[in-house]
Design a protein around this motif. Structure first.
Motif, PDB file in Angstrom:
ATOM      1  N   SER A   1       0.874  -1.158   0.006  1.00 45.09           N
ATOM      2  CA  SER A   1      -0.100  -0.141  -0.209  1.00 45.09           C
ATOM      3  C   SER A   1       0.844   1.573   0.144  1.00 45.09           C
ATOM      4  CB  SER A   1      -0.805   0.064   1.109  1.00 45.09           C
ATOM      5  OG  SER A   1       0.001  -0.363   2.356  1.00 45.09           O
ATOM      6  N   GLU A   2       2.154   1.258   1.205  1.00 50.59           N
ATOM      7  CA  GLU A   2       2.352   2.493   0.780  1.00 50.59           C
ATOM      8  C   GLU A   2       3.457   2.655  -0.597  1.00 50.59           C
ATOM      9  OE1 GLU A   2       4.944   5.820   2.240  1.00 50.59           O
ATOM     10  OE2 GLU A   2       2.938   4.542   2.049  1.00 50.59           O
ATOM     11  N   ARG A   3       3.633   1.781  -1.079  1.00 54.13           N
ATOM     12  CA  ARG A   3       4.943   1.427  -1.887  1.00 54.13           C
ATOM     13  C   ARG A   3       3.446   2.292  -3.958  1.00 54.13           C
ATOM     14  NH1 ARG A   3       8.859  -0.250  -5.870  1.00 54.13           N
ATOM     15  NH2 ARG A   3       8.603  -0.839  -7.615  1.00 54.13           N
ATOM     16  N   ILE A   4       2.451   1.591  -3.634  1.00 59.72           N
ATOM     17  CA  ILE A   4       1.503   2.459  -4.355  1.00 59.72           C
ATOM     18  C   ILE A   4       1.238   3.649  -3.914  1.00 59.72           C
ATOM     19  CG2 ILE A   4      -1.456   1.869  -4.974  1.00 59.72           C
ATOM     20  CD1 ILE A   4      -1.282  -1.282  -4.526  1.00 59.72           C
ATOM     21  N   ARG A   5       0.235   4.126  -2.721  1.00 59.19           N
ATOM     22  CA  ARG A   5       0.044   5.641  -2.200  1.00 59.19           C
ATOM     23  C   ARG A   5       1.731   6.692  -3.102  1.00 59.19           C
ATOM     24  NH1 ARG A   5       2.229   9.440   0.678  1.00 59.19           N
ATOM     25  NH2 ARG A   5       4.050   8.358   1.846  1.00 59.19           N
ATOM     26  N   VAL A   6       3.258   6.147  -3.044  1.00 61.72           N
ATOM     27  CA  VAL A   6       4.354   7.010  -3.422  1.00 61.72           C
ATOM     28  C   VAL A   6       3.985   6.750  -5.207  1.00 61.72           C
ATOM     29  CG1 VAL A   6       6.970   6.890  -3.910  1.00 61.72           C
ATOM     30  CG2 VAL A   6       5.207   6.168  -2.166  1.00 61.72           C
ATOM     31  N   GLU A   7       3.570   5.274  -5.821  1.00 67.34           N
ATOM     32  CA  GLU A   7       3.922   5.396  -7.554  1.00 67.34           C
ATOM     33  C   GLU A   7       1.925   5.044  -7.766  1.00 67.34           C
ATOM     34  OE1 GLU A   7       6.620   2.195  -8.358  1.00 67.34           O
ATOM     35  OE2 GLU A   7       7.863   2.670  -6.966  1.00 67.34           O
ATOM     36  N   VAL A   8       1.673   4.887  -7.422  1.00 67.23           N
ATOM     37  CA  VAL A   8       0.942   5.105  -8.214  1.00 67.23           C
ATOM     38  C   VAL A   8       0.345   5.172  -9.123  1.00 67.23           C
ATOM     39  CG1 VAL A   8      -1.001   6.485  -6.263  1.00 67.23           C
ATOM     40  CG2 VAL A   8      -2.055   4.376  -7.774  1.00 67.23           C
ATOM     41  N   ASN A   9      -0.261   5.571 -10.391  1.00 63.10           N
ATOM     42  CA  ASN A   9      -0.481   6.700 -11.188  1.00 63.10           C
ATOM     43  C   ASN A   9      -2.650   6.500 -10.597  1.00 63.10           C
ATOM     44  OD1 ASN A   9       1.677   6.197 -13.160  1.00 63.10           O
ATOM     45  ND2 ASN A   9       1.087   3.778 -12.346  1.00 63.10           N
ATOM     46  N   ALA A  10      -2.128   8.064 -10.760  1.00 66.55           N
ATOM     47  CA  ALA A  10      -3.515   8.129 -10.354  1.00 66.55           C
ATOM     48  C   ALA A  10      -5.125   8.385 -10.868  1.00 66.55           C
ATOM     49  CB  ALA A  10      -3.756   9.466  -9.441  1.00 66.55           C
TER      50      ALA A  10
ATOM     51  N   PRO B   1      -7.904   4.967 -10.374  1.00 70.53           N
ATOM     52  CA  PRO B   1      -5.946   4.383 -10.407  1.00 70.53           C
ATOM     53  C   PRO B   1      -5.433   2.918 -10.881  1.00 70.53           C
ATOM     54  CG  PRO B   1      -7.676   5.745  -8.037  1.00 70.53           C
ATOM     55  CD  PRO B   1      -8.244   5.268  -9.147  1.00 70.53           C
ATOM     56  N   TYR B   2      -4.291   3.408 -11.116  1.00 69.76           N
ATOM     57  CA  TYR B   2      -4.011   1.839 -11.201  1.00 69.76           C
ATOM     58  C   TYR B   2      -2.309   1.989 -11.315  1.00 69.76           C
ATOM     59  CZ  TYR B   2      -1.733   4.220 -15.354  1.00 69.76           C
ATOM     60  OH  TYR B   2      -1.035   5.071 -16.165  1.00 69.76           O
ATOM     61  N   ILE B   3      -1.700   0.258 -10.818  1.00 70.82           N
ATOM     62  CA  ILE B   3      -0.556  -0.099 -10.574  1.00 70.82           C
ATOM     63  C   ILE B   3       0.208  -0.634 -12.215  1.00 70.82           C
ATOM     64  CG2 ILE B   3      -0.478   0.510  -8.242  1.00 70.82           C
ATOM     65  CD1 ILE B   3      -0.715  -2.867  -8.360  1.00 70.82           C
ATOM     66  N   THR B   4       1.123  -0.219 -12.304  1.00 73.87           N
ATOM     67  CA  THR B   4       1.917  -1.342 -13.108  1.00 73.87           C
ATOM     68  C   THR B   4       2.391  -2.466 -13.173  1.00 73.87           C
ATOM     69  OG1 THR B   4       3.995  -0.249 -13.459  1.00 73.87           O
ATOM     70  CG2 THR B   4       2.679   1.247 -14.649  1.00 73.87           C
ATOM     71  N   ARG B   5       3.318  -3.102 -13.932  1.00 73.66           N
ATOM     72  CA  ARG B   5       3.752  -4.208 -13.948  1.00 73.66           C
ATOM     73  C   ARG B   5       5.158  -4.227 -13.129  1.00 73.66           C
ATOM     74  NH1 ARG B   5       4.197 -10.143 -16.618  1.00 73.66           N
ATOM     75  NH2 ARG B   5       6.019 -10.714 -16.609  1.00 73.66           N
ATOM     76  N   GLY B   6       5.668  -3.726 -13.271  1.00 72.23           N
ATOM     77  CA  GLY B   6       7.015  -2.640 -12.760  1.00 72.23           C
ATOM     78  C   GLY B   6       6.251  -2.371 -11.820  1.00 72.23           C
ATOM     79  N   THR B   7       5.618  -2.298 -10.824  1.00 72.15           N
ATOM     80  CA  THR B   7       5.004  -1.360  -9.590  1.00 72.15           C
ATOM     81  C   THR B   7       4.884  -2.678  -8.707  1.00 72.15           C
ATOM     82  OG1 THR B   7       3.892   0.306  -9.968  1.00 72.15           O
ATOM     83  CG2 THR B   7       3.149  -0.990  -7.803  1.00 72.15           C
ATOM     84  N   LEU B   8       4.927  -3.436  -9.667  1.00 72.45           N
ATOM     85  CA  LEU B   8       4.883  -5.474  -8.436  1.00 72.45           C
ATOM     86  C   LEU B   8       6.443  -6.322  -8.344  1.00 72.45           C
ATOM     87  CD1 LEU B   8       1.396  -6.726  -9.146  1.00 72.45           C
ATOM     88  CD2 LEU B   8       2.097  -5.921  -7.303  1.00 72.45           C
ATOM     89  N   THR B   9       6.610  -6.332  -9.960  1.00 71.60           N
ATOM     90  CA  THR B   9       7.418  -6.833  -9.926  1.00 71.60           C
ATOM     91  C   THR B   9       9.220  -5.991  -9.377  1.00 71.60           C
ATOM     92  OG1 THR B   9       8.597  -5.665 -12.362  1.00 71.60           O
ATOM     93  CG2 THR B   9       6.842  -7.677 -12.392  1.00 71.60           C
ATOM     94  N   GLU B  10       9.118  -5.000  -9.052  1.00 70.21           N
ATOM     95  CA  GLU B  10      10.575  -4.380  -9.280  1.00 70.21           C
ATOM     96  C   GLU B  10      10.176  -3.933  -7.364  1.00 70.21           C
ATOM     97  OE1 GLU B  10      10.365  -0.631 -11.615  1.00 70.21           O
ATOM     98  OE2 GLU B  10      11.266  -2.026 -13.199  1.00 70.21           O
TER      99      GLU B  10
END
Length: 396
Positions: free
Chosen positions: A118-127, A131-140
């Motif tokens: 959730s904290e990683r998403i808060r910093v990197e989420v594409n609002a 709101p959505y996350i990319t593959r890299g948000t997970l794999t990295e």
């Protein structure tokens, strides 16, 4: 000790962890990261297989595309980052990430992601609009890993045991709420009478049971909360179960605020919008409250109507059917003070009202006790995760 890092530990990009632990990217411990292929509307009622979308609940479908052990991560929407675990045959929505082929303990990774994603998403989420996350948000995503699978699984098992306790408490709370709801439908309509009571009930209009006419709240802006000012109660601060439950406390500063303080026995009703009909019985434990303009205050005459009886009645099917009918008559969601005064209520004697309110209050106390235990268990889990997922406490 070197600086603030204890002996046997090291400073890493994910924090202080034991020296023998490693930091790895999720993409290296999870060898397969893909998404589903289906539209969200592909679900089938009573289907044979689980169908995972970006919702917290899963649905059913007649076909499966995966037959594996996986973590399913919501890729967009209000629940972005929510994680399901499943083992077996299932299907998935095109914006749901399916993580499988784990080298390390999948359950450990699930708990680690649950605490840190959730904290990683808060910093990197594409609002954007959604709101959505990319593959890299997970794999990295970086994960701290104990050196052996045995230690990973010991940590996962300890946390899963607490999760199971929390789930069992949630089920108990739901069961108790259902029992209370059933009791209200019977006791507040006279379908079931408490021992020692008999006689006919009398139907009265709410306006005939009040000390004064229904009145509207203050029209004033909210200001940051201050303990030198009263708290502000608005429609959005009333929960679905009629509690004062603001997402964030705010205050109100106005010369005439004293005219809008809630007192013992006061109830407020939402008068407009999607929340019309929602109610709240003032609880002194909630502190000094000033009610806002989209709320209507009523003050029951305790010689005719017990406030707790009215508050309970405002949760019954009969009440909500009346709310829907009144809203339809006006052509838009809204009920004014004069209309609330016309609310018909079937009333027993004051002693019977008091006895019914006492029974329901005891049921509320039972629910609250389990909720407190559940909340303490959740806090315990947070502390356990802080200790176990950083290696501060070792299980093997």
């Amino acid at each position: 000790m070197t600086g603030t890092v204890p002996k046997g530990y090291k400073q890493t990009e994910v924090g202080v962890i034991p020296e023998e632990w490693v930091v790895a990217e999720l993409g290296t411990t999870c060898t397969q990261v893909t998404t589903g292929k289906l539209d969200v509307n592909a679900m089938t009622p009573n289907g044979q297989y689980n169908f995972y979308t970006c919702a917290r609940d899963y649905y059913q479908i007649d076909t499966y595309a995966f037959d594996t052990e996986a973590l399913l991560v919501s890729g967009n929407g209000a629940n972005v980052g929510y994680i399901h675990y499943y083992k077996g045959k299932f299907n998935a929505y095109q914006r749901t990430y399916v993580l499988s082929g784990f080298v390390d303990s999948i359950k450990y990774v699930q708990h680690y992601m649950g605490r840190n994603l959730s904290e990683r998403i808060r910093v990197e989420v594409n609002a954007g609009n959604t709101p959505y996350i990319t593959r890299g948000t997970l794999t990295e995503m970086k994960i701290a890993l104990p050196p052996t699978k045995a230690e990973q699984e010991a940590i996962a098992e300890a946390l899963s045991d607490v999760d199971a306790l929390i789930a069992s408490l949630d089920k108990l709370i739901a069961k108790k709420r259902d029992l209370k709801q059933a009791a209200m439908q019977e006791l507040l309509t006279g379908k079931k009478r408490l021992p020692g009571f008999s006689g006919e009930w009398e139907v009265k209009r709410l306006g005939d049971c009040l000390i004064s006419r229904p009145d509207y709240g203050i029209n004033a802006p909210a200001v940051p909360f201050s303990d030198r000012l009263p708290a502000y109660i608005r429609i959005t601060d009333i929960s679905e179960d009629s509690r004062f439950s603001p997402e964030k406390l705010v205050s109100v500063r106005a010369a005439n605020a004293g005219n809008y303080y809630l007192g013992d026995g006061d109830l407020v009703f939402a008068r407009t919008g999607a929340s019309v009909g929602k109610s709240y019985l003032y609880n002194p434990l909630d502190g000094r409250l000033v009610f806002a303009g989209f709320l209507i205050r009523v003050r029951p005459d305790p010689a005719i109507l017990i406030p707790a009886f009215l508050a309970a009645y405002a949760t019954t099917d009969a009440y909500w059917n009346w709310v829907r009918l009144m809203s339809m008559r006006s052509g838009q969601p809204g009920i004014n003070g004069n209309e609330y005064a016309q609310l018909p209520i079937s009333l027993p004697s004051i002693p019977e009202q008091t006895a019914i309110a006492a029974v329901l209050s005891d049921m509320d106390a039972g629910i609250a006790a389990v909720e407190r235990k559940r909340d303490k268990t959740r806090a315990l889990k947070q502390g356990m995760m802080q200790e176990l997922l950083t290696g501060k406490t070792r299980l093997v």
